[in-house]
Design a protein around this motif. Structure first.
Motif, short mmCIF file in Angstrom:
data_model
loop_
_atom_site.label_atom_id
_atom_site.label_comp_id
_atom_site.label_asym_id
_atom_site.label_seq_id
_atom_site.Cartn_x
_atom_site.Cartn_y
_atom_site.Cartn_z
N ASP A 65 0.83 -1.21 0.00
CA ASP A 65 0.00 0.00 0.00
C ASP A 65 0.87 1.26 0.00
N LEU A 88 -4.05 4.37 0.65
CA LEU A 88 -4.22 2.91 0.57
C LEU A 88 -3.83 2.26 1.90
N GLU A 89 -2.76 2.75 2.48
CA GLU A 89 -2.22 2.14 3.70
C GLU A 89 -3.16 2.31 4.90
N GLN A 94 -7.60 -4.58 4.21
CA GLN A 94 -6.23 -4.90 3.82
C GLN A 94 -6.14 -6.32 3.26
N VAL A 99 -5.85 -4.87 -1.59
CA VAL A 99 -4.49 -4.35 -1.76
C VAL A 99 -4.07 -4.46 -3.22
#
Length: 170
Positions: A65, A88-89, A94, A99
């Motif tokens: 990410d 994204l992180e 997740q 991802v």
């Protein structure tokens, strides 16, 4: 003599016509990097996405990410193109599917930006993370960054008993 001159001119014209622009080279490199990163994402089993080899470092998902977030940040800074909102992180999901989708979309963003550029655009001065550089240098630094973080995930994949992809230089 006239025939030799014509042959030389045709050879030079052919060489010029086949010369690869920097933009085309960058596109080809980023397409290869996207494919290679997808192989890494596919190689990690679903239950390995949460793997953190030690508590103080990112999980496999977070490494990937982070790579995607940086793709967006470098390129949006270099081109002025708006990146998607959020990180994204920092997303709640997740999973392998989430991802993979997010990271692949970050590569699509980079490649689309490059396809809209010329070599002259790559030579333009920009400011990225407060530093002056050319747009081309920003793309190079983004490429270096994604290569670094993708490589960091090799031991994660091995720790899960899987085999990382073979090097993809070409």
């Amino acid at each position: 003599m006239k025939k030799i001159a014509i042959i030389c001119m045709l050879l030079v014209a052919g060489k010029v016509a086949s010369a690869q622009t920097m933009t085309a080279k960058y596109i080809k490199d980023w397409e290869r990097a996207k494919e290679y990163t997808k192989e890494y994402l596919d190689a990690m089993p679903e239950d390995g996405y949460a793997l953190k080899p030690t508590p103080e470092i990112r999980s496999f998902a977070a490494q990937m990410d982070h790579l995607g977030d940086a793709n967006y940040l470098f390129v949006s800074s270099a081109t002025g193109k708006a990146k998607p909102e959020g990180s994204l992180e920092k997303r709640a999901d997740q999973s392998k599917a989430a991802v993979t989708k997010g990271v692949m979309e970050s590569y699509d963003f980079v490649i689309a930006a490059l396809k809209g550029m010329t070599d002259a655009d790559l030579a333009k001065d920009v400011k990225v993370f407060g530093m002056d550089m050319t747009a081309g240098t920003a793309f190079e630094k983004a490429f270096e960054h994604q290569t670094h973080h993708r490589g960091q995930t090799t031991p994660y994949i091995r720790m899960k008993g899987a085999t990382p992809p073979k090097e993809k230089l070409f």
